[in-house]
Motif scaffolding. Structure first.
Motif, mmCIF file in Angstrom:
data_model
loop_
_atom_site.group_PDB
_atom_site.id
_atom_site.type_symbol
_atom_site.label_atom_id
_atom_site.label_comp_id
_atom_site.label_asym_id
_atom_site.label_seq_id
_atom_site.Cartn_x
_atom_site.Cartn_y
_atom_site.Cartn_z
ATOM 1 N N SER A 51 0.839 -1.194 0.000
ATOM 2 C CA SER A 51 0.000 0.000 0.000
ATOM 3 C C SER A 51 0.880 1.253 0.000
ATOM 4 O O SER A 51 2.018 1.244 0.465
ATOM 5 N N PHE A 52 0.336 2.336 -0.540
ATOM 6 C CA PHE A 52 1.069 3.603 -0.543
ATOM 7 C C PHE A 52 1.404 4.033 0.883
ATOM 8 O O PHE A 52 2.510 4.497 1.158
ATOM 9 N N MET A 53 0.452 3.886 1.795
ATOM 10 C CA MET A 53 0.685 4.315 3.184
ATOM 11 C C MET A 53 1.766 3.462 3.846
ATOM 12 O O MET A 53 2.538 3.960 4.657
ATOM 13 N N GLN A 54 1.833 2.179 3.495
ATOM 14 C CA GLN A 54 2.902 1.354 4.042
ATOM 15 C C GLN A 54 4.249 1.859 3.543
ATOM 16 O O GLN A 54 5.204 1.960 4.310
ATOM 17 N N GLN A 55 4.333 2.201 2.263
ATOM 18 C CA GLN A 55 5.587 2.710 1.703
ATOM 19 C C GLN A 55 5.966 4.038 2.357
ATOM 20 O O GLN A 55 7.136 4.264 2.685
ATOM 21 N N LEU A 56 4.984 4.897 2.581
ATOM 22 C CA LEU A 56 5.237 6.166 3.269
ATOM 23 C C LEU A 56 5.687 5.897 4.710
ATOM 24 O O LEU A 56 6.582 6.574 5.227
ATOM 25 N N SER A 57 5.086 4.902 5.351
ATOM 26 C CA SER A 57 5.474 4.517 6.713
ATOM 27 C C SER A 57 6.921 4.054 6.752
ATOM 28 O O SER A 57 7.681 4.425 7.658
ATOM 29 N N ILE A 58 7.313 3.251 5.767
ATOM 30 C CA ILE A 58 8.696 2.758 5.714
ATOM 31 C C ILE A 58 9.655 3.922 5.478
ATOM 32 O O ILE A 58 10.714 4.015 6.113
ATOM 33 N N PHE A 59 9.285 4.843 4.601
ATOM 34 C CA PHE A 59 10.110 6.026 4.370
ATOM 35 C C PHE A 59 10.281 6.814 5.673
ATOM 36 O O PHE A 59 11.387 7.265 6.003
ATOM 37 N N THR A 60 9.204 6.962 6.423
ATOM 38 C CA THR A 60 9.262 7.690 7.694
ATOM 39 C C THR A 60 10.141 6.954 8.699
ATOM 40 O O THR A 60 10.879 7.578 9.464
#
Length: 188
Positions: A148-157
């Motif tokens: 998911s996009f939010m998972q990828q954003l979470s990993i980036f964070t």
């Protein structure tokens, strides 16, 4: 045992319900209750310090327990995130962050035993690191679905949290090494 210290202890105690809720996978309305407990506990990190300064209730016990409670909360939540993700992009920064947290505790213990009680007190970089860690882990607790996009954003964070962790680790290590070298040379 003043209110700021009680809030700090509450933050550490929040780990147990967070873990239970994580494994029960309670998500009313799609919101993870484990994540909500984690975020609420994380908010107490800011609030207990603010309250202690505001009311003049700063104490040696609070100064000692506050960073320990942070580490208990964040490392426990990181372990949950690592388990649920099975993803090297989550596991690798989580390991480095956990190592950073453990070495800071060890350096603070050494410093306290050698009369440098305030040597590694929490500084701005450490505070920023904690906020970014809490945001990253909260996001990962909520958005762990693969791809998911939010998972990828979470990993980036999480990787941003790793960057702040390494920067603050380096700063603390530099200060600690200056004093440790002096102590070791003196004790010869």
């Amino acid at each position: 045992m003043n209110l700021p210290v009680k809030l700090t202890l509450l933050r550490a105690a929040a780990v147990a319900p967070m873990i239970v809720l994580h494994y029960l996978e309670l998500r009313p309305g799609g919101v993870s209750l484990a994540m909500l407990v984690f975020v609420a506990a994380g908010i107490t990190d800011w609030f207990d310090g603010w309250l202690a300064r505001r009311t003049g209730q700063m104490s040696e016990l609070g100064a000692f327990l506050d960073p320990v409670a942070d580490k208990i909360l964040v490392v426990s939540a990181l372990l949950l995130v690592v388990e649920q993700s099975s993803n090297a992009a989550v596991t690798l920064p989580a390991i480095v962050i956990a190592l950073r947290e453990m070495t800071i505790v060890a350096m603070r213990e050494w410093s306290a035993r050698n009369g440098y009680n305030k040597l590694l007190s929490v500084r701005g970089g450490g505070k920023i690191k904690t906020v970014v860690q809490i945001v990253a882990v909260a996001m990962l607790l909520q958005f762990y679905q693969e791809g998911s996009f939010m998972q990828q954003l979470s990993i980036f964070t999480l990787w941003a949290a790793l960057g702040f962790s390494v920067l603050s680790w380096t700063a603390y290590l530099r200060i600690w090494l200056q004093h440790a070298r002096g102590k070791l040379e003196k004790d010869g």
